[in-house]
Motif scaffolding. Sequence first.
Motif, PDB file in Angstrom:
ATOM      1  N   PHE A 117       0.562  -1.395   0.083  1.00 53.80           N
ATOM      2  CA  PHE A 117      -0.483   0.240  -0.048  1.00 53.80           C
ATOM      3  C   PHE A 117       0.817   1.458  -0.036  1.00 53.80           C
ATOM      4  CE2 PHE A 117      -3.374  -3.050   1.739  1.00 53.80           C
ATOM      5  CZ  PHE A 117      -4.409  -2.197   0.593  1.00 53.80           C
ATOM      6  N   ILE A 118       1.865   1.461   0.244  1.00 59.11           N
ATOM      7  CA  ILE A 118       2.692   1.859   0.722  1.00 59.11           C
ATOM      8  C   ILE A 118       3.532   2.966  -0.861  1.00 59.11           C
ATOM      9  CG2 ILE A 118       5.018   2.980   1.377  1.00 59.11           C
ATOM     10  CD1 ILE A 118       4.986   1.543   3.818  1.00 59.11           C
ATOM     11  N   VAL A 119       3.281   1.362  -1.524  1.00 56.67           N
ATOM     12  CA  VAL A 119       4.087   1.779  -3.127  1.00 56.67           C
ATOM     13  C   VAL A 119       3.254   1.586  -3.657  1.00 56.67           C
ATOM     14  CG1 VAL A 119       5.285   0.647  -4.379  1.00 56.67           C
ATOM     15  CG2 VAL A 119       6.038  -0.894  -2.852  1.00 56.67           C
ATOM     16  N   ALA A 120       2.243   1.552  -3.599  1.00 51.48           N
ATOM     17  CA  ALA A 120       1.127   1.678  -4.543  1.00 51.48           C
ATOM     18  C   ALA A 120       0.231   3.127  -4.299  1.00 51.48           C
ATOM     19  CB  ALA A 120      -0.244   0.739  -4.240  1.00 51.48           C
ATOM     20  N   LEU A 121       0.189   3.952  -3.331  1.00 49.13           N
ATOM     21  CA  LEU A 121       0.977   5.320  -2.846  1.00 49.13           C
ATOM     22  C   LEU A 121       0.889   5.842  -4.062  1.00 49.13           C
ATOM     23  CD1 LEU A 121      -1.333   4.849   0.450  1.00 49.13           C
ATOM     24  CD2 LEU A 121      -1.743   6.744  -1.605  1.00 49.13           C
ATOM     25  N   LYS A 205      16.084  14.617   9.003  1.00 48.28           N
ATOM     26  CA  LYS A 205      15.085  14.861   8.430  1.00 48.28           C
ATOM     27  C   LYS A 205      13.433  14.969   8.237  1.00 48.28           C
ATOM     28  CE  LYS A 205      18.553  18.522   6.713  1.00 48.28           C
ATOM     29  NZ  LYS A 205      19.519  19.335   5.997  1.00 48.28           N
ATOM     30  N   LYS A 206      12.976  15.359   7.534  1.00 54.60           N
ATOM     31  CA  LYS A 206      12.073  14.760   6.375  1.00 54.60           C
ATOM     32  C   LYS A 206      11.471  15.120   5.359  1.00 54.60           C
ATOM     33  CE  LYS A 206       9.756  14.835  11.364  1.00 54.60           C
ATOM     34  NZ  LYS A 206       8.562  15.479  12.143  1.00 54.60           N
ATOM     35  N   ASP A 207      12.493  14.238   4.246  1.00 54.68           N
ATOM     36  CA  ASP A 207      12.807  14.829   2.974  1.00 54.68           C
ATOM     37  C   ASP A 207      11.766  13.783   2.003  1.00 54.68           C
ATOM     38  OD1 ASP A 207      13.163  15.585   1.214  1.00 54.68           O
ATOM     39  OD2 ASP A 207      15.394  14.538   0.724  1.00 54.68           O
ATOM     40  N   ILE A 208      10.484  14.312   2.583  1.00 61.53           N
ATOM     41  CA  ILE A 208       9.231  13.577   0.749  1.00 61.53           C
ATOM     42  C   ILE A 208       9.910  14.015  -0.425  1.00 61.53           C
ATOM     43  CG2 ILE A 208       8.039  13.309   2.978  1.00 61.53           C
ATOM     44  CD1 ILE A 208       6.390  15.566   1.268  1.00 61.53           C
ATOM     45  N   TRP A 209      10.073  15.052  -0.673  1.00 60.18           N
ATOM     46  CA  TRP A 209      11.674  15.332  -1.999  1.00 60.18           C
ATOM     47  C   TRP A 209      12.160  13.810  -2.911  1.00 60.18           C
ATOM     48  CZ3 TRP A 209       9.540  18.698   2.322  1.00 60.18           C
ATOM     49  CH2 TRP A 209       8.818  19.837   1.364  1.00 60.18           C
ATOM     50  N   THR A 210      13.299  14.067  -2.069  1.00 60.77           N
ATOM     51  CA  THR A 210      14.241  13.131  -2.779  1.00 60.77           C
ATOM     52  C   THR A 210      14.813  12.198  -2.368  1.00 60.77           C
ATOM     53  OG1 THR A 210      16.360  14.666  -1.287  1.00 60.77           O
ATOM     54  CG2 THR A 210      15.489  14.974  -3.612  1.00 60.77           C
ATOM     55  N   THR A 211      14.334  11.598  -0.608  1.00 61.37           N
ATOM     56  CA  THR A 211      14.679  10.384   0.769  1.00 61.37           C
ATOM     57  C   THR A 211      13.472  10.191   0.462  1.00 61.37           C
ATOM     58  OG1 THR A 211      16.186  12.169   1.575  1.00 61.37           O
ATOM     59  CG2 THR A 211      15.342  10.036   3.013  1.00 61.37           C
ATOM     60  N   LYS A 212      13.533   8.480  -0.159  1.00 60.53           N
ATOM     61  CA  LYS A 212      12.648   7.674  -0.489  1.00 60.53           C
ATOM     62  C   LYS A 212      12.338   7.274   0.590  1.00 60.53           C
ATOM     63  CE  LYS A 212      13.662   6.002  -5.212  1.00 60.53           C
ATOM     64  NZ  LYS A 212      14.458   7.438  -5.342  1.00 60.53           N
ATOM     65  N   GLU A 213      13.247   6.721   1.817  1.00 59.94           N
ATOM     66  CA  GLU A 213      12.648   6.219   2.857  1.00 59.94           C
ATOM     67  C   GLU A 213      12.270   7.182   3.937  1.00 59.94           C
ATOM     68  OE1 GLU A 213      16.010   6.870   2.463  1.00 59.94           O
ATOM     69  OE2 GLU A 213      17.661   5.181   2.334  1.00 59.94           O
ATOM     70  N   ASP A 214      12.362   8.384   3.594  1.00 58.68           N
ATOM     71  CA  ASP A 214      11.352   9.201   4.690  1.00 58.68           C
ATOM     72  C   ASP A 214       9.558   9.531   4.273  1.00 58.68           C
ATOM     73  OD1 ASP A 214      13.546  10.411   5.567  1.00 58.68           O
ATOM     74  OD2 ASP A 214      13.714  12.332   5.010  1.00 58.68           O
ATOM     75  N   VAL A 215       9.640   9.603   2.662  1.00 63.03           N
ATOM     76  CA  VAL A 215       8.205   9.232   2.069  1.00 63.03           C
ATOM     77  C   VAL A 215       7.829   7.987   1.954  1.00 63.03           C
ATOM     78  CG1 VAL A 215       7.751   9.045  -0.771  1.00 63.03           C
ATOM     79  CG2 VAL A 215       9.599  10.615  -0.124  1.00 63.03           C
ATOM     80  N   PHE A 216       8.517   6.815   2.049  1.00 65.84           N
ATOM     81  CA  PHE A 216       7.657   5.601   2.889  1.00 65.84           C
ATOM     82  C   PHE A 216       7.119   5.965   4.180  1.00 65.84           C
ATOM     83  CE2 PHE A 216      10.817   2.955  -0.246  1.00 65.84           C
ATOM     84  CZ  PHE A 216      10.485   3.913  -1.293  1.00 65.84           C
ATOM     85  N   ALA A 217       7.857   6.217   5.192  1.00 63.11           N
ATOM     86  CA  ALA A 217       7.795   6.489   5.856  1.00 63.11           C
ATOM     87  C   ALA A 217       6.567   7.343   6.272  1.00 63.11           C
ATOM     88  CB  ALA A 217       8.899   6.974   7.538  1.00 63.11           C
ATOM     89  N   SER A 218       6.683   8.418   5.938  1.00 64.14           N
ATOM     90  CA  SER A 218       5.664   9.253   6.022  1.00 64.14           C
ATOM     91  C   SER A 218       4.565   8.617   5.896  1.00 64.14           C
ATOM     92  CB  SER A 218       6.533  10.701   4.950  1.00 64.14           C
ATOM     93  OG  SER A 218       7.295  11.473   5.363  1.00 64.14           O
ATOM     94  N   THR A 219       4.495   8.288   4.843  1.00 62.15           N
ATOM     95  CA  THR A 219       2.825   7.734   4.079  1.00 62.15           C
ATOM     96  C   THR A 219       2.452   6.112   5.353  1.00 62.15           C
ATOM     97  OG1 THR A 219       4.035   7.281   2.272  1.00 62.15           O
ATOM     98  CG2 THR A 219       2.114   6.093   1.972  1.00 62.15           C
ATOM     99  N   ALA A 220       3.161   6.005   5.862  1.00 58.09           N
ATOM    100  CA  ALA A 220       2.943   4.629   6.832  1.00 58.09           C
ATOM    101  C   ALA A 220       2.512   5.398   7.427  1.00 58.09           C
ATOM    102  CB  ALA A 220       4.279   4.017   7.252  1.00 58.09           C
ATOM    103  N   VAL A 305      -9.520   4.263   5.277  1.00 48.80           N
ATOM    104  CA  VAL A 305      -8.485   5.731   5.955  1.00 48.80           C
ATOM    105  C   VAL A 305      -7.709   6.051   4.359  1.00 48.80           C
ATOM    106  CG1 VAL A 305      -5.983   5.788   6.192  1.00 48.80           C
ATOM    107  CG2 VAL A 305      -7.826   4.318   8.066  1.00 48.80           C
ATOM    108  N   LEU A 306      -8.001   5.406   3.036  1.00 45.12           N
ATOM    109  CA  LEU A 306      -7.676   5.964   2.413  1.00 45.12           C
ATOM    110  C   LEU A 306      -8.883   7.718   1.618  1.00 45.12           C
ATOM    111  CD1 LEU A 306      -7.053   2.309  -0.194  1.00 45.12           C
ATOM    112  CD2 LEU A 306      -4.922   4.197   1.282  1.00 45.12           C
ATOM    113  N   MET A 307      -9.565   6.799   1.788  1.00 40.44           N
ATOM    114  CA  MET A 307     -10.293   8.445   1.686  1.00 40.44           C
ATOM    115  C   MET A 307     -10.785   9.533   2.690  1.00 40.44           C
ATOM    116  SD  MET A 307     -12.968   7.984  -1.163  1.00 40.44           S
ATOM    117  CE  MET A 307     -14.308   8.539  -0.558  1.00 40.44           C
ATOM    118  N   HIS A 308      -9.196   9.340   3.795  1.00 31.55           N
ATOM    119  CA  HIS A 308      -8.845  10.714   4.454  1.00 31.55           C
ATOM    120  C   HIS A 308      -7.400  11.148   3.184  1.00 31.55           C
ATOM    121  CE1 HIS A 308     -10.910   8.695   8.607  1.00 31.55           C
ATOM    122  NE2 HIS A 308     -11.634   9.059   7.607  1.00 31.55           N
ATOM    123  N   TRP A 309      -6.581  10.301   2.671  1.00 32.59           N
ATOM    124  CA  TRP A 309      -5.953  10.978   2.008  1.00 32.59           C
ATOM    125  C   TRP A 309      -6.200  12.031   1.013  1.00 32.59           C
ATOM    126  CZ3 TRP A 309      -0.417   9.190   2.536  1.00 32.59           C
ATOM    127  CH2 TRP A 309       0.146   9.430   1.674  1.00 32.59           C
TER     128      TRP A 309
END
Length: 329
Positions: A117-121, A205-220, A305-309
């Motif tokens: 679901f992280i990858v799908a988003l 840092k919380k970098d949703i622009w270039t850091t994939k681990e942060d993108v994944f963690a923020s989504t989760a 929950v996805l509808m909240h997003w």
Amino acid sequence: MKTKFIGVAAFLVGSIMSFQSFATPETDFDAYVQGLKQEAKEKGISESTINSAFKNVQFKPKAVVADNNQPEKKLTLDEYIPRAVPKWKIQQAKRLYHEYFDDLKRIGDAYGVQPRFIVALWGVESNFGRFTGNYNVVEALSTLAFDGRREALFRKQTMAALQIIDEGHISADNMKGSWAGAMGQAQFMPTSFLHYAADGNGDGKKDIWTTKEDVFASTANYLKTEGWDDKYTWGRQIHVPAGINPELQGRDEEKGKYLQEWSKIGITSLDGSPLPVLKEDIKAWLIMPDDEIGRSYLVYNNYNVLMHWNRSYYFAIAVSTLADRIVQD
């Protein structure tokens, strides 16, 4: 002759008014930005952040046009899903799921969210980080606040964007996003960033622009905070009996029923087989986004929950469909 003269005069007045309405937004916008700067200062944003964020900021008519533009034709799900989840995107999702599986599993386990679901988003929101928008976020948000149609919303988002810069997560120059201010590979609005963005690689840092681990963690983190339960999936496409009461559909709390209750009403799996009998029955809601003529689904709380997003049935179904296809052969 008199009529003709009045017509010419009216034309000239109208032309002047049109010219004024075209010419003044930039001047008025500059004054509006001064008000944003003052508000930011009162909220404790540093002078250096204010200066860097508003440096060379200009009124962006394209953002206003995009905000007011509504699609003329509504696609059905049968038309939308192949466009939102084409075969090439499924193939990319599968490849990236395996490529980043170690990080995805670590983060998924920490937050209690299935990696698919992280990858799908990630895939539906930004095509796995390829399409994140190239607007200056502060500039776009200031423009939309100035436009006035949803001033309170976009003014709040502008202040949140300034706070993100002030906290050092990203520089003003690098804060890029969509015309609406949705940012980075997760396409978070600034207030969502402040609530849900997470450090996925431990660098502070919380970098949703270039850091994939942060993108994944923020989504989760978003999904978990909003009530995600990784013991369950999102729902299932089903077959409804002819003449089903349309009042049964909807995601209001009182319309939820357990799977075996839906079975008694005549709902089956898509292929006509009975709905599964689970050790612990699960509550589900009936949705028919295209009414009785289109696809029908029983959805679980994770879908809510996805509808909240994103409050679009189509969006949530696209994400769910891609998540399912990632782990299918």
